[in-house]
Design a protein around this motif. Structure first.
Motif, mmCIF file in Angstrom:
data_model
loop_
_atom_site.group_PDB
_atom_site.id
_atom_site.type_symbol
_atom_site.label_atom_id
_atom_site.label_comp_id
_atom_site.label_asym_id
_atom_site.label_seq_id
_atom_site.Cartn_x
_atom_site.Cartn_y
_atom_site.Cartn_z
ATOM 1 N N VAL A 25 0.876 -1.168 0.000
ATOM 2 C CA VAL A 25 0.000 0.000 0.000
ATOM 3 C C VAL A 25 0.911 1.215 0.000
ATOM 4 O O VAL A 25 1.573 1.493 0.992
ATOM 5 N N LEU A 26 0.972 1.916 -1.131
ATOM 6 C CA LEU A 26 1.965 2.963 -1.341
ATOM 7 C C LEU A 26 1.298 4.328 -1.449
ATOM 8 O O LEU A 26 0.447 4.545 -2.319
ATOM 9 N N LEU A 27 1.694 5.251 -0.596
ATOM 10 C CA LEU A 27 1.128 6.599 -0.633
ATOM 11 C C LEU A 27 1.706 7.384 -1.798
ATOM 12 O O LEU A 27 2.920 7.516 -1.931
ATOM 13 N N ARG A 28 0.829 7.922 -2.628
ATOM 14 C CA ARG A 28 1.255 8.767 -3.740
ATOM 15 C C ARG A 28 1.116 10.250 -3.399
ATOM 16 O O ARG A 28 1.911 11.066 -3.844
ATOM 17 N N ALA A 29 0.082 10.612 -2.632
ATOM 18 C CA ALA A 29 -0.127 12.012 -2.243
ATOM 19 C C ALA A 29 -1.136 12.064 -1.118
ATOM 20 O O ALA A 29 -2.030 11.213 -1.031
ATOM 21 N N ALA A 30 -1.003 13.073 -0.238
ATOM 22 C CA ALA A 30 -1.939 13.220 0.872
ATOM 23 C C ALA A 30 -2.071 14.671 1.265
ATOM 24 O O ALA A 30 -1.109 15.449 1.159
ATOM 25 N N ARG A 31 -3.245 15.035 1.718
ATOM 26 C CA ARG A 31 -3.516 16.348 2.311
ATOM 27 C C ARG A 31 -4.358 16.126 3.573
ATOM 28 O O ARG A 31 -5.366 15.424 3.517
ATOM 29 N N VAL A 32 -3.927 16.706 4.676
ATOM 30 C CA VAL A 32 -4.663 16.620 5.933
ATOM 31 C C VAL A 32 -4.753 18.016 6.526
ATOM 32 O O VAL A 32 -3.721 18.662 6.749
ATOM 33 N N GLU A 33 -5.967 18.495 6.740
ATOM 34 C CA GLU A 33 -6.168 19.808 7.352
ATOM 35 C C GLU A 33 -7.069 19.659 8.563
ATOM 36 O O GLU A 33 -8.075 18.941 8.523
ATOM 37 N N GLN A 34 -6.705 20.327 9.638
ATOM 38 C CA GLN A 34 -7.456 20.236 10.889
ATOM 39 C C GLN A 34 -8.434 21.406 10.995
ATOM 40 O O GLN A 34 -8.041 22.541 11.187
ATOM 41 N N ASP A 35 -9.706 21.108 10.830
ATOM 42 C CA ASP A 35 -10.742 22.117 11.021
ATOM 43 C C ASP A 35 -12.087 21.415 11.089
ATOM 44 O O ASP A 35 -12.656 21.023 10.063
ATOM 45 N N ALA A 36 -12.603 21.231 12.306
ATOM 46 C CA ALA A 36 -13.839 20.481 12.501
ATOM 47 C C ALA A 36 -15.058 21.185 11.929
ATOM 48 O O ALA A 36 -16.120 20.573 11.817
ATOM 49 N N ARG A 37 -14.930 22.470 11.581
ATOM 50 C CA ARG A 37 -16.082 23.235 11.102
ATOM 51 C C ARG A 37 -16.092 23.456 9.593
ATOM 52 O O ARG A 37 -16.996 24.087 9.064
#
Length: 220
Positions: A25-37
Motif C-alpha cells: 500500500v503505497l502513498l502517492r499524495a496526501a492532504r490533511v487539514e485540521q478544522d472540525a467546522r
C-alpha cells in the motif's frame, strides 16, 4: 490500482491517493487539514490537490475508500456523500471502512490497543483491537470513565486516536485515519475485486431530531 481515500469522521479533513499493488500500500499524495467546522469547504479542494500531486486526474482513480465513522453527523456525512457522488460519477466502487479500524491498523503492535476519538458532548468513540489490529470490541460511544475501566478489563497496553490521552494509557500515533490506513483496511476486498457493501455511516447516536407527537387536546 489507484485508490482515492477520504475521511471526515474526525476534526481532520483527510484526502489521499494510494497505489495498491499485489503486496503493498503505497502513498502517492496526501492532504490533511485540521478544522472540525470546514469539512465541506476543504474536502473537494483537497481531493483535487492530491490528484494533481499524484500525477493523475479523477478519471484515473480506480476505486474510492471512505471512512464511515464513527463520527459526528455533520462532518461524517460530508465525506460519505462526497465519496458516493464521486463513485457514481466516475463509475468506480466505493468501499466504506470503520475509521477507528484505519487508525488501529497503523497503531497496532505489542499488546491489545484502544482507539479513542472525540464524540463531543463529553463522550468518546472507541473500539478495542488485538496486537494485529483486528477489532475485538466496539465501536461504542461513552463517557471516558467507563472506557478507562473497560481498558483495564481488556488488558490494553496503549491507545491511539485524537482522544487517546483521556484513557490514561501510553499514546501511539496516529490521531486520525491516514489514506494508507484507510486503504489497508479495504485492501483485501479491493484486491479480490469484491463488490462493496452499501455505505452505512456509523453515527452510534440516535438523531437529536424526532418526529413530533400527536397534538395535545385542549379541554374547554
Amino acid at each position: 490500482m489507484l485508490v482515492l481515500a477520504i475521511d471526515t469522521a474526525t476534526p481532520a479533513v483527510t484526502a489521499g491517493v494510494v497505489e495498491l499493488t499485489a503486496d503493498a500500500v503505497l502513498l502517492r499524495a496526501a492532504r490533511v487539514e485540521q478544522d472540525a467546522r470546514k469539512h465541506a469547504e476543504l474536502l473537494m479542494p483537497a481531493v483535487h490537490a492530491v490528484c494533481t500531486d499524484a500525477g493523475t486526474s479523477l478519471r484515473g482513480i480506480d476505486a474510492i475508500v471512505v471512512g464511515a465513522g464513527p463520527g459526528p453527523f455533520t462532518g461524517l456525512r460530508v465525506g460519505m456523500v462526497t465519496a458516493a457522488a464521486l463513485g457514481d460519477a466516475l463509475a468506480v466502487p466505493v468501499h466504506g471502512v470503520c475509521s477507528l479500524d484505519a487508525i488501529a491498523i497503523e497503531a497496532a503492535g505489542e499488546g491489545p490497543l484502544l482507539v479513542v476519538t472525540d464524540a463531543r458532548r463529553r463522550e468518546v468513540y472507541w473500539a478495542a483491537y488485538d496486537e494485529a489490529g483486528e477489532r475485538a470490541d466496539g465501536p461504542h460511544v461513552q463517557a471516558p470513565a467507563p472506557v478507562v475501566e473497560r481498558a483495564r478489563e481488556l488488558g490494553a497496553v496503549a491507545a491511539a486516536g485524537g482522544s487517546a490521552a483521556l484513557v490514561g494509557l501510553p499514546v501511539r500515533p496516529p490521531e486520525s485515519p491516514s489514506p494508507t490506513g484507510l486503504v489497508a483496511v479495504a485492501a483485501p476486498a479491493l484486491r479480490a475485486g469484491t463488490a462493496p457493501d452499501p455505505l452505512v455511516p456509523l453515527y452510534l447516536r440516535r438523531p437529536d431530531a424526532v418526529e413530533p407527537g400527536a397534538r395535545k387536546r385542549v379541554s374547554a
